[in-house]
Scaffold this motif. Structure first.
Motif, PDB file in Angstrom:
ATOM      1  N   LYS A 116     -81.460  45.749 -31.350  1.00 17.19           N
ATOM      2  CA  LYS A 116     -80.885  46.386 -32.532  1.00 17.19           C
ATOM      3  C   LYS A 116     -79.418  46.033 -32.756  1.00 17.19           C
ATOM      4  CE  LYS A 116     -84.207  50.172 -32.636  1.00 17.19           C
ATOM      5  NZ  LYS A 116     -84.562  51.479 -32.060  1.00 17.19           N
ATOM      6  N   GLY A 117     -78.680  45.833 -31.652  1.00 17.28           N
ATOM      7  CA  GLY A 117     -77.253  45.632 -31.807  1.00 17.28           C
ATOM      8  C   GLY A 117     -76.787  44.204 -31.761  1.00 17.28           C
ATOM      9  N   PHE A 118     -77.631  43.290 -31.268  1.00 21.47           N
ATOM     10  CA  PHE A 118     -77.184  41.907 -31.116  1.00 21.47           C
ATOM     11  C   PHE A 118     -78.107  40.943 -31.858  1.00 21.47           C
ATOM     12  CE2 PHE A 118     -74.718  44.174 -28.144  1.00 21.47           C
ATOM     13  CZ  PHE A 118     -73.539  43.448 -27.973  1.00 21.47           C
ATOM     14  N   ILE A 119     -79.401  41.058 -31.669  1.00 21.40           N
ATOM     15  CA  ILE A 119     -80.317  40.278 -32.514  1.00 21.40           C
ATOM     16  C   ILE A 119     -80.232  40.773 -33.951  1.00 21.40           C
ATOM     17  CG2 ILE A 119     -82.766  39.823 -32.955  1.00 21.40           C
ATOM     18  CD1 ILE A 119     -83.158  39.744 -29.897  1.00 21.40           C
ATOM     19  N   GLY A 120     -80.100  42.104 -34.118  1.00 19.28           N
ATOM     20  CA  GLY A 120     -79.911  42.669 -35.440  1.00 19.28           C
ATOM     21  C   GLY A 120     -81.188  43.073 -36.146  1.00 19.28           C
ATOM     22  N   SER A 121     -82.249  43.262 -35.403  1.00 22.53           N
ATOM     23  CA  SER A 121     -83.522  43.736 -35.950  1.00 22.53           C
ATOM     24  C   SER A 121     -83.911  45.016 -35.224  1.00 22.53           C
ATOM     25  CB  SER A 121     -84.614  42.678 -35.762  1.00 22.53           C
ATOM     26  OG  SER A 121     -85.895  43.196 -36.088  1.00 22.53           O
ATOM     27  N   ALA A 122     -84.704  45.853 -35.880  1.00 21.84           N
ATOM     28  CA  ALA A 122     -85.230  47.052 -35.218  1.00 21.84           C
ATOM     29  C   ALA A 122     -86.684  46.860 -34.811  1.00 21.84           C
ATOM     30  CB  ALA A 122     -85.090  48.269 -36.121  1.00 21.84           C
ATOM     31  N   ASN A 123     -87.121  45.606 -34.704  1.00 23.61           N
ATOM     32  CA  ASN A 123     -88.498  45.331 -34.301  1.00 23.61           C
ATOM     33  C   ASN A 123     -88.659  45.506 -32.789  1.00 23.61           C
ATOM     34  OD1 ASN A 123     -89.349  44.841 -36.866  1.00 23.61           O
ATOM     35  ND2 ASN A 123     -89.371  42.604 -36.681  1.00 23.61           N
ATOM     36  N   ILE A 124     -88.351  46.689 -32.318  1.00 23.91           N
ATOM     37  CA  ILE A 124     -88.634  47.075 -30.939  1.00 23.91           C
ATOM     38  C   ILE A 124     -89.380  48.397 -30.997  1.00 23.91           C
ATOM     39  CG2 ILE A 124     -86.272  48.013 -30.769  1.00 23.91           C
ATOM     40  CD1 ILE A 124     -86.525  47.700 -27.701  1.00 23.91           C
ATOM     41  N   ASP A 125     -90.618  48.387 -30.569  1.00 27.12           N
ATOM     42  CA  ASP A 125     -91.380  49.630 -30.510  1.00 27.12           C
ATOM     43  C   ASP A 125     -92.006  49.738 -29.135  1.00 27.12           C
ATOM     44  OD1 ASP A 125     -91.712  51.905 -32.175  1.00 27.12           O
ATOM     45  OD2 ASP A 125     -93.847  51.476 -32.357  1.00 27.12           O
ATOM     46  N   ARG A 335     -86.938  57.809 -25.882  1.00 26.48           N
ATOM     47  CA  ARG A 335     -86.443  58.451 -27.098  1.00 26.48           C
ATOM     48  C   ARG A 335     -84.920  58.594 -27.063  1.00 26.48           C
ATOM     49  NH1 ARG A 335     -91.199  62.964 -26.920  1.00 26.48           N
ATOM     50  NH2 ARG A 335     -89.946  64.203 -28.358  1.00 26.48           N
ATOM     51  N   GLU A 336     -84.383  58.845 -25.883  1.00 25.96           N
ATOM     52  CA  GLU A 336     -82.932  59.014 -25.749  1.00 25.96           C
ATOM     53  C   GLU A 336     -82.167  57.738 -26.101  1.00 25.96           C
ATOM     54  OE1 GLU A 336     -83.604  62.036 -21.969  1.00 25.96           O
ATOM     55  OE2 GLU A 336     -82.582  60.115 -21.675  1.00 25.96           O
ATOM     56  N   VAL A 337     -82.728  56.587 -25.776  1.00 30.24           N
ATOM     57  CA  VAL A 337     -82.016  55.329 -26.018  1.00 30.24           C
ATOM     58  C   VAL A 337     -82.443  54.642 -27.308  1.00 30.24           C
ATOM     59  CG1 VAL A 337     -81.706  54.969 -23.543  1.00 30.24           C
ATOM     60  CG2 VAL A 337     -83.640  53.895 -24.703  1.00 30.24           C
ATOM     61  N   GLY A 338     -83.294  55.312 -28.108  1.00 25.55           N
ATOM     62  CA  GLY A 338     -83.721  54.715 -29.368  1.00 25.55           C
ATOM     63  C   GLY A 338     -84.805  53.682 -29.210  1.00 25.55           C
ATOM     64  N   GLY A 339     -85.689  53.864 -28.237  1.00 20.69           N
ATOM     65  CA  GLY A 339     -86.721  52.879 -27.966  1.00 20.69           C
ATOM     66  C   GLY A 339     -87.758  52.732 -29.054  1.00 20.69           C
ATOM     67  N   LEU A 340     -87.850  53.698 -29.953  1.00 21.83           N
ATOM     68  CA  LEU A 340     -88.767  53.600 -31.085  1.00 21.83           C
ATOM     69  C   LEU A 340     -88.120  52.809 -32.224  1.00 21.83           C
ATOM     70  CD1 LEU A 340     -90.011  57.279 -31.023  1.00 21.83           C
ATOM     71  CD2 LEU A 340     -91.475  55.293 -30.650  1.00 21.83           C
ATOM     72  N   ALA A 341     -88.940  52.157 -33.009  1.00 19.61           N
ATOM     73  CA  ALA A 341     -88.446  51.261 -34.059  1.00 19.61           C
ATOM     74  C   ALA A 341     -87.650  51.971 -35.145  1.00 19.61           C
ATOM     75  CB  ALA A 341     -89.624  50.512 -34.692  1.00 19.61           C
ATOM     76  N   ASN A 342     -87.824  53.268 -35.272  1.00 20.43           N
ATOM     77  CA  ASN A 342     -87.157  54.012 -36.342  1.00 20.43           C
ATOM     78  C   ASN A 342     -86.053  54.918 -35.807  1.00 20.43           C
ATOM     79  OD1 ASN A 342     -89.417  55.383 -35.170  1.00 20.43           O
ATOM     80  ND2 ASN A 342     -89.188  56.995 -36.683  1.00 20.43           N
ATOM     81  N   MET A 343     -85.512  54.593 -34.621  1.00 19.35           N
ATOM     82  CA  MET A 343     -84.454  55.406 -34.029  1.00 19.35           C
ATOM     83  C   MET A 343     -83.320  54.512 -33.544  1.00 19.35           C
ATOM     84  SD  MET A 343     -86.802  58.012 -31.733  1.00 19.35           S
ATOM     85  CE  MET A 343     -85.479  59.138 -31.320  1.00 19.35           C
TER      86      MET A 343
END
Length: 898
Positions: A116-125, A335-343
């Motif tokens: 999310k912060g370096f590649i710049g995508s939220a495609n991590i679920d 959930r704490e670290v934003g591991g879902l794609a919408n967090m």
């Protein structure tokens, strides 16, 4: 000198403390940690068997590229090049990570930061999308944050515990035992179980509501409408801390009582009894799990439950509140670290520009994902249609666990570049990887996990990393460095945890629920010895009195709850009632008249990559099964222990029929654990459609339209073998570990021409080993035993009907000596001779106690579960078999009275 290490169990979200002991000879044993506040020394059967699952059999020990062994530098360089190339050519959304609640928080944090912060995508679920994302969505809608309000202690303090869609006895056994002990101590406590099946959890229930699948919104809407007409509504709480009650009540009250009965499938008496209990009892805890979450209306179900607690103000106080029970050991940490794609990390929102800015500034990252990424089902759709060019799968097995699993497998096979980080080399998913990266397993990992009550505990290593296995956070950091990103120079997990804690407190000041700022700045030794602690733990937090101390890095703490006095995380500080409408509950059709419900069983975990190693855990249930109501079995022509073929528009499976009146009519339950390593056609998620909740994206795995028919078998078989069998040439097979070797169930549509040759091929037997046995042409019975001197190598038992063999006794013959001829013929008969006991099918996995041993104890005068436990230990460890033991006792006493 033996060394003991305090660590945390890697299975369910209870988060039990474990003490692992390594003896001088390297032997490992485990026991519960009596000081851990989640379990106080209790362990379930899976936790008790952890030492049986840590061998190196099947381990991935070196990086591999296209099936050949490679060095770490070559493998990591390739991963970085392929991901960088895909991003350069197609943009950051052309790559994706699919991660797991089996990761430690430190692993999860680095993965989320990189994507999310370096590649710049939220495609991590994450596979946690499959078990609790509807709870996340419901919490965020109601509370403004993903906050679990209560603690485990509340289950013991409550006067009414409602278990909705939760088979607590089998899926969270230690919590079940805490609840059962509290109820035994206070018989006035009431338990209500809401579940289409009468599961083992219902053994302690005062009321079981056999609800129609997906009838939960209607049920809790009906409850809200009932409460609104009673004195249970907390008018002050509503006025001071909530908004939207009128709309929610109007929607709930629009349904007539007759409609309520129709939508829930429940009778008037049961509904009124439940509503009355909830109305009259102030201290109510409602626990919900996969039966609520895994639904196309899962988020609405969660909000229907939350509405009832908000309306009565029964939240955040001792013994009351809604409680989401997570499935995995670190679903909460994810959930704490934003591991879902919408967090975003630290419970920040990816859709909020201020939160994105804050996280990007903290990470000093070149970019930040500006919109939610693809959720699990959509992510694999994007893999299938070519939008995703490079995919990294970590610590999970989506080819087995995802809905429409065959399509997911096809998508992964077609993906241009697939990386799999795992501990095992030959999972259903790993076999399709271009690059395999060997990860650390339980006992080798070093980091933290968070359980369902927001308690952070350490997983500590007590085993050396085997060969070239490395931590997941290290793999991610090395790839990030090779992609040219700064900020990933971590030397140890303590440094990652420190950064995670610092981000939780960064510009927080009470504006966000997740804050562990009190643990910023721990040195490696303080991190190494960190005791379990519960968040929130802000740097300026008030210390609890010594009498309430439960540990926490040397900082005293008390049980922490949310929302008793409001303080919600919406901008106005108020909770939101959410008006929800009942979903259509009937998904069956003429072609698919049954409703399939998938789920877990007591002694297996996820896709069996760990628990499948334990013979003790496989002894209770050794093959996949379909639980059918007796009338349904008669109507489709399936006999007990026969095989049944289940079909949906997406696939078909073959499993054993388990006929029981615990099941309701037209419903079928099948466990989700079996994979292609352990059974021929039992990946049950191949039947599940890719239908998801429109808010959470969570797949619907509890309400699937299927057909059922007998599998036409000409021969059934059972075999035992010292060596692991080759994949058998059979129309059905199910393989399981056994003491001394392996056991396998079999079925054949047609007769094999040469059974001796079949055995030689399947069990890798030497041509000079001759069988002992017999064949009865008239009945079709056949028995073959292959011995090397006094040692049994393999035995096959065949019949035209399900084979009547004393299975546990047959397994025990793999370790026995067969010197005399009489004993050999007893072996061929498949039953012990006179004077030799057969333990029968395993009931208590913790102590390997069989049904026949329990029956003997009952006949000897043990007429209570406690008496049986005192006599033969059964039910005295995790206690999840106590309901089965009670059923055996009742059956024996009933038969004796007739």
């Amino acid at each position: 000198m033996p060394i003991e290490t305090k660590t945390t169990c890697p299975y369910c979200g209870v988060g039990c403390g474990v003490i692992a002991r390594v003896d001088d000879d390297g032997a490992v044993s485990v026991k519960g940690d009596p000081d851990h506040p989640a379990n106080f020394g209790r362990l379930c059967s899976k936790g008790s068997a952890l030492a049986e699952t840590i061998d190196l059999d099947g381990r991935l020990l070196h990086p591999e590229i296209d099936g050949r062994q490679a060095g770490w530098d070559e493998a990591l360089d390739l991963v970085a090049q392929r991901f960088s190339g895909a991003i350069a050519e197609h943009g950051p959304d052309a790559v994706a990570f699919y991660v797991s609640g089996q990761l430690l928080t430190e692993d999860y944090y680095v993965a989320n930061k990189l994507m999310k912060g370096f590649i710049g995508s939220a495609n991590i679920d994450t596979n946690s999308r499959l078990c609790m994302s509807s709870s996340v969505a419901g919490h965020r809608r109601a509370f403004g944050s993903d906050t679990v309000p209560g603690t485990y202690e509340d289950l013991e303090l409550a006067d009414l515990v409602v278990l909705a869609g939760s088979n607590l006895a089998w899926c969270h056994p230690v919590l079940y035992q805490r609840l059962a002990a509290a109820k035994a101590a206070r018989p006035g406590m009431k338990v209500v179980v809401i579940d289409p099946r009468r599961t083992m959890t219902a053994d302690i229930a005062d009321l079981h509501l056999a609800i129609r699948p997906d009838g939960d919104v209607a049920l809790f809407n009906g409850l809200l409408a009932h409460l609104a007409k009673s004195t249970a509504i907390d008018e002050n709480y509503l006025a001071m801390h909530t908004q939207g009650f009128a709309e929610a009540f109007a929607t709930a009250s629009s349904m007539t009582f007759t409609e309520l009965m129709d939508r829930t499938g429940l009778g008037a008496s049961g509904l009124r009894q439940f509503f009355g209990l909830f109305e009259r009892t102030e201290k109510v805890v409602t626990c919900y799990s996969q039966g609520v979450n895994q639904s196309s209306s899962g988020t609405d179900k969660v909000n229907a439950i939350l509405n009832c607690h908000l309306a009565t103000g029964r939240i955040g106080r001792p013994g009351m509140g809604p409680f989401s029970l997570t499935g995995q050991p670190n679903a909460m940490g994810g959930r704490e670290v934003g591991g879902l794609a919408n967090m975003l990390a630290a419970h920040m929102a990816i859709e909020c520009a201020a939160d994105r800015n804050r996280v990007q500034r903290f990470w000093a990252s070149p970019r930040i994902a500006v919109r939610p990424g693809l959720k699990a089902v959509d992510l694999f759709d994007a893999v299938a249609d070519g939008r995703i060019k490079a995919l990294w799968i970590m610590a999970t097995n989506p080819v087995v666990s995802m809905p429409d699993a065959a399509a997911v497998e096809a998508a992964i096979k077609a993906c241009p570049f697939v990386v799999v980080s795992d501990v095992l080399k030959t999972t259903d998913t790993a076999r399709h990887a271009h690059v395999l990266l060997p990860s650390l397993g339980w006992g080798e990992k070093d980091g933290t996990v968070t359980n369902s009550e927001r308690r952070i505990s350490r997983q500590r290593p007590f085993l050396r990393a085997p060969c070239e296995a490395r931590a997941d956070w290290w793999q991610l950091s090395e790839v990030a460095r090779r992609m040219g990103f700064a900020g990933f120079g971590y030397a140890a997990p303590a440094e990652i945890f420190d950064e995670h804690a610092e981000l939780s407190a960064f510009e927080n000041n009470g504006s966000r629920d997740f804050d562990i700022g009190a643990y910023v700045g721990l040195d490696r030794e303080s991190y190494r010895t960190l005791p379990p602690f519960q968040w929130p733990a802000p740097a300026n937090g008030i210390k609890a009195s010594a009498s309430n101390t439960t540990g926490g890095g040397g900082k005293e703490e008390k049980a922490r709850r949310f929302f008793a006095d409001g303080g919600f995380y919406h901008p106005d500080g108020r909770a939101r009632f959410v008006a929800v409408t009942p979903a259509q509950t009937d998904r069956t059709s003429t072609d698919y008249p049954f409703t399939l419900n998938t789920g877990r069983i007591r002694d297996q975990w996820h896709t069996m990559t760990r628990t499948g190693k334990s013979a003790r855990l496989s002894a209770h249930i050794a093959e996949p099964f379909a639980e059918l109501h007796p009338r349904d079995a008669i109507e489709i022509g399936v006999g007990n222990a026969a095989l049944v073929e289940l079909k949906s528009p997406h696939g078909k499976t073959i499993v054993r029929a388990l006929i029981t009146d615990r099941q309701t009519r037209s419903n079928i339950f099948v466990p989700m654990h079996w994979n292609d390593q352990f059974a021929s056609r039992a990946r049950i998620d191949t039947l599940v459609p890719p239908l998801t909740d429109k808010v959470s994206g969570q797949p619907a795995s509890k309400n699937v339209a299927v057909s059922a028919q007998p599998f036409a078998a000409s021969f059934y078989g059972f075999a035992v073998s010292v060596a692991k069998p080759a994949t058998p040439q059979a129309d059905y097979w199910a393989l399981a570990r056994a003491d001394g070797g392996w056991r396998i169930e079999l079925a054949f549509a047609t007769e094999v021409v040469d059974w001796t040759a079949w055995c030689r091929d399947t069990f890798a037997l030497s041509p000079d080993v001759e069988p002992l046995g017999y064949a009865d042409r008239q009945t079709g019975d056949l028995r073959l035993a292959f011995l090397d001197g006094d040692r049994l190598l393999a035995a096959l038992f065949l019949a035209r009907e399900p084979v009547a063999v004393a299975r546990n006794w047959a397994v025990s013959q793999l370790s026995a000596e067969h010197g005399n001829l009489r004993k050999r013929f007893t072996l061929v008969a498949g039953r012990p001779g006179a004077g030799i006991s057969d333990p029968g099918a395993t009931v208590c996995s913790c102590f390997s106690v069989g049904v026949n041993q329990i029956v003997a104890a009952v006949r000897g005068g043990c007429h209570t579960v406690e008496a049986v436990g005192k006599e033969i230990n059964a039910g005295t460890n995790c206690g999840s078999c106590r309901a089965e033991i009670r059923g055996i006792i009742d059956g024996c006493l009933t038969a004796a009275a007739e």
